[in-house]
Design an enzyme around this catalytic site. Structure first.
Site, short mmCIF file in Angstrom:
data_model
loop_
_atom_site.label_atom_id
_atom_site.label_comp_id
_atom_site.label_asym_id
_atom_site.label_seq_id
_atom_site.Cartn_x
_atom_site.Cartn_y
_atom_site.Cartn_z
N ASP A 113 0.83 -1.21 0.00
CA ASP A 113 0.00 0.00 0.00
C ASP A 113 0.86 1.26 0.00
O ASP A 113 1.64 1.48 0.93
CB ASP A 113 -0.88 -0.03 1.27
CG ASP A 113 -1.83 1.15 1.34
OD1 ASP A 113 -2.12 1.76 0.29
OD2 ASP A 113 -2.29 1.46 2.45
N ASP A 351 -2.03 5.94 -5.14
CA ASP A 351 -2.31 4.95 -4.11
C ASP A 351 -2.57 3.57 -4.68
O ASP A 351 -3.62 3.30 -5.23
CB ASP A 351 -3.52 5.43 -3.29
CG ASP A 351 -3.77 4.57 -2.07
OD1 ASP A 351 -2.96 3.65 -1.80
OD2 ASP A 351 -4.77 4.80 -1.39
#
Ligand SMILES: *[C@@H]1O[C@H](CO)[C@@H](O)[C@H](O)[C@H]1NC(C)=O
Ligand SMILES: *[C@@H]1O[C@H](CO)[C@@H](O)[C@H](O)[C@H]1NC(C)=O
Ligand SMILES: *[C@@H]1O[C@H](CO)[C@@H](O)[C@H](O)[C@H]1NC(C)=O
Ligand SMILES: *[C@@H]1O[C@H](CO)[C@@H](O)[C@H](O)[C@H]1NC(C)=O
Ligand SMILES: *[C@@H]1O[C@H](CO)[C@@H](O)[C@H](O)[C@H]1NC(C)=O
Length: 465
Positions: A113, A351
């Site tokens: 992430d 992201d």
């Protein structure tokens, strides 16, 4: 998934990386709270000023898609079933990109992430809860294998994180040797989770955040209910920045997420250079932006999310054949021709932990209206859907003068299944109020270089594949 670290609501002003105040775009909502004692300082000296000088990295990890077969149309059914979670959450649940890491002597799969900064593992004995905190069977959290070992625990510190899709976890912190792609960091600060509201994939045992240390989620004391982002927040250097500080890798990592694979190897994470993935040689560079973390004290600004300011968006509807170039400023919209020089628009976060693209409400509306037939906003679910055979528009993100087109497959997610109640499919661009995000629907089209050494992002198109 929507693994963007979610912190307290504060008013932020946007600063450019040099520290000069670009403009005071008011970004309120689910963004950052202050980090009162962040310790990481960008190391000067190592700069990649010449993109073509970046070479393929020695350390390349396979990104594994962990959505398995579970996604299906349950994604959209979840949206209907749950009165509390918005469908953005439901649409984001399930899929993820995981890497294998060695944690102590064992190997675990963790979600990769770039929208958060902590590394945590679920540990044996953890309590799994629902959104309201009511205890559930551990299987409801759907973790992979649970960690049963120890870490060198830090007294009087606790871990507490909430992600953008509402999932939350608490636990304790300590030190452990963490080895990623053969790069071993000893005594890395890590978290072990003992309470979780989590919608796992039955494969990954935790999550590893590659964003800046300012977003880490350690707090003073041992009682998570007493954690306060303003007063008890602690910061630590997370794995990727420790590895860089220790000279284990050049201060850069790159990501190539591949389309079309719902399970198994589906991309690469390269540490210290580029992944071995075909791409065009035309790179666009753009400085990383500092989001002002405190409303009052501008001295404490730090990089946090991988935040950039695109020039704008190119949108060409199939039905109207009209191209318009959008640049968005706070509160109003401008249309310009493609050749216009555009200097200002809004910040977006890059992201890997977010599936879709989230843009300001009016822009998302315009993009969805450009589908043929137009996508419609499903009030009850809070998402845009289009007919599963609709023709998506041409959409490109313009970064430093270069247009990065988004494949139509990433604009209409037919692989997520058909909404049982509407017969529609979810589109790749959804509205959000505050924190705009270029997630996997964008990232599948590019190689993204997270160049922390020179505080910039670089992108190259992967072309058609
Ligand atoms: C960038 O690096 C490449 C490969 O090392 C080299 O051929 C090229 O001349 C360099 N460009 C500039 C502007 O320095
Ligand atoms: C995880 O496993 C449980 C029990 O075997 C199953 O009910 C659930 O659907 C699985 N979830 C995913 C995301 O695969
Ligand atoms: C910490 O965790 C508790 C319990 O989950 C939660 O109520 C609280 O909002 C969290 N605080 C922060 C600052 O994340
Ligand atoms: C933290 O500070 C901000 C700005 O002063 C304030 O709005 C917010 O309510 C505070 N949060 C907590 C949990 O005290
Ligand atoms: C990050 O925060 C620390 C502590 O406030 C500060 O010393 C440092 O200069 C900041 N780093 C950057 C890049 O702003």
């Amino acid at each position: 998934m929507f693994f963007t670290a979610l912190l307290a609501t504060v008013t932020l002003s946007l600063r450019v990386a040099t520290g000069s105040l670009l403009r005071s775009a008011q970004i309120t909502g689910n963004t950052l709270a202050r980090r009162k004692d962040a310790t990481f300082i960008t190391r000067p000296g190592v700069k990649f000023t010449n993109a073509s000088a970046l070479t393929n990295a020695a350390v390349v990890l396979s990104l594994k898609s962990t959505s398995g077969t579970s996604v299906g149309s349950t994604v959209l059914r979840n949206a209907l079933a749950s009165g509390t979670s918005t469908s953005i959450n439901a649409a984001e649940s399930g899929a993820g990109y995981a890497i294998d890491i060695d944690f102590g002597a064992e190997t675990f799969s963790v979600i990769f992430d770039t929208g958060s900064s902590d590394l945590w593992l679920a540990q044996e004995g953890l309590r799994c809860v629902d959104y309201y905190g009511h205890e559930e069977e551990i299987s409801e959290c759907a973790f992979g294998s649970l960690y049963s070992g120890e870490i060198d625990e830090i007294a009087e510190e606790n871990f507490n994180i909430t992600y953008g899709d509402g999932e939350f976890l608490t636990g304790n912190l300590g030190y452990q040797t963490v080895c990623v792609g053969g790069l071993a960091v000893e005594r890395q600060e890590v978290a072990l989770v003992d309470l979780a509201y989590w919608n796992g994939d039955n494969e990954s045992s935790g999550l590893m955040g590659f964003a800046y240390p300012a977003l880490t989620s350690a707090y003073e004391g041992t009682d998570p209910t007493q954690d306060n982002v303003n007063t008890t927040d602690l910061s630590y250097t997370n794995w990727v920045f420790t590895a860089i500080e220790q000279g284990l890798m050049a201060p850069v990592f790159s990501v190539a997420i591949s389309r079309g694979i719902d399970s198994g190897p589906s991309g690469q994470l390269a540490l210290g250079g580029l992944p071995d993935v075909a791409h065009e040689d035309d790179w666009a560079s753009t400085p990383l932006q500092i989001l002002e973390l405190t409303p009052h004290n501008t001295e404490q600004s730090n990089y946090s999310y991988y935040t950039i300011i695109p020039d704008g968006f190119l949108l060409k509807s199939n039905s109207t054949s009209q191209a318009s170039f959008h640049t968005w400023k706070a509160g109003y919209q401008e249309h310009r021709t493609v050749s216009s020089t555009v200097t200002t628009t809004f910040p977006v976060i890059i992201d890997t932990g977010t599936t879709l693209i989230y843009l300001p409400v009016e822009l998302a509306e315009e993009i969805n209206a450009a589908f043929d037939p137009p996508a419609v906003y499903i009030e009850a679910e809070g998402i845009y859907e289009a007919a599963c055979n609709a023709v998506p528009p041409y959409l490109a993100v313009v970064i430093n003068g270069k247009a990065f087109g988004i494949d139509t497959q990433d604009l209409l997610l037919t692989n997520l299944g058909v909404d049982g109640s509407t017969g529609g499919c979810i589109t790749g661009v959804q509205p959000i109020e505050d924190l705009y995000i270029l997630g996997d629907s964008f990232l599948k089209n590019v190689i993204a270089v997270f160049d922390v050494g020179s505080s910039e992002m670089r992108f190259a198109s992967r072309g058609k594949y």
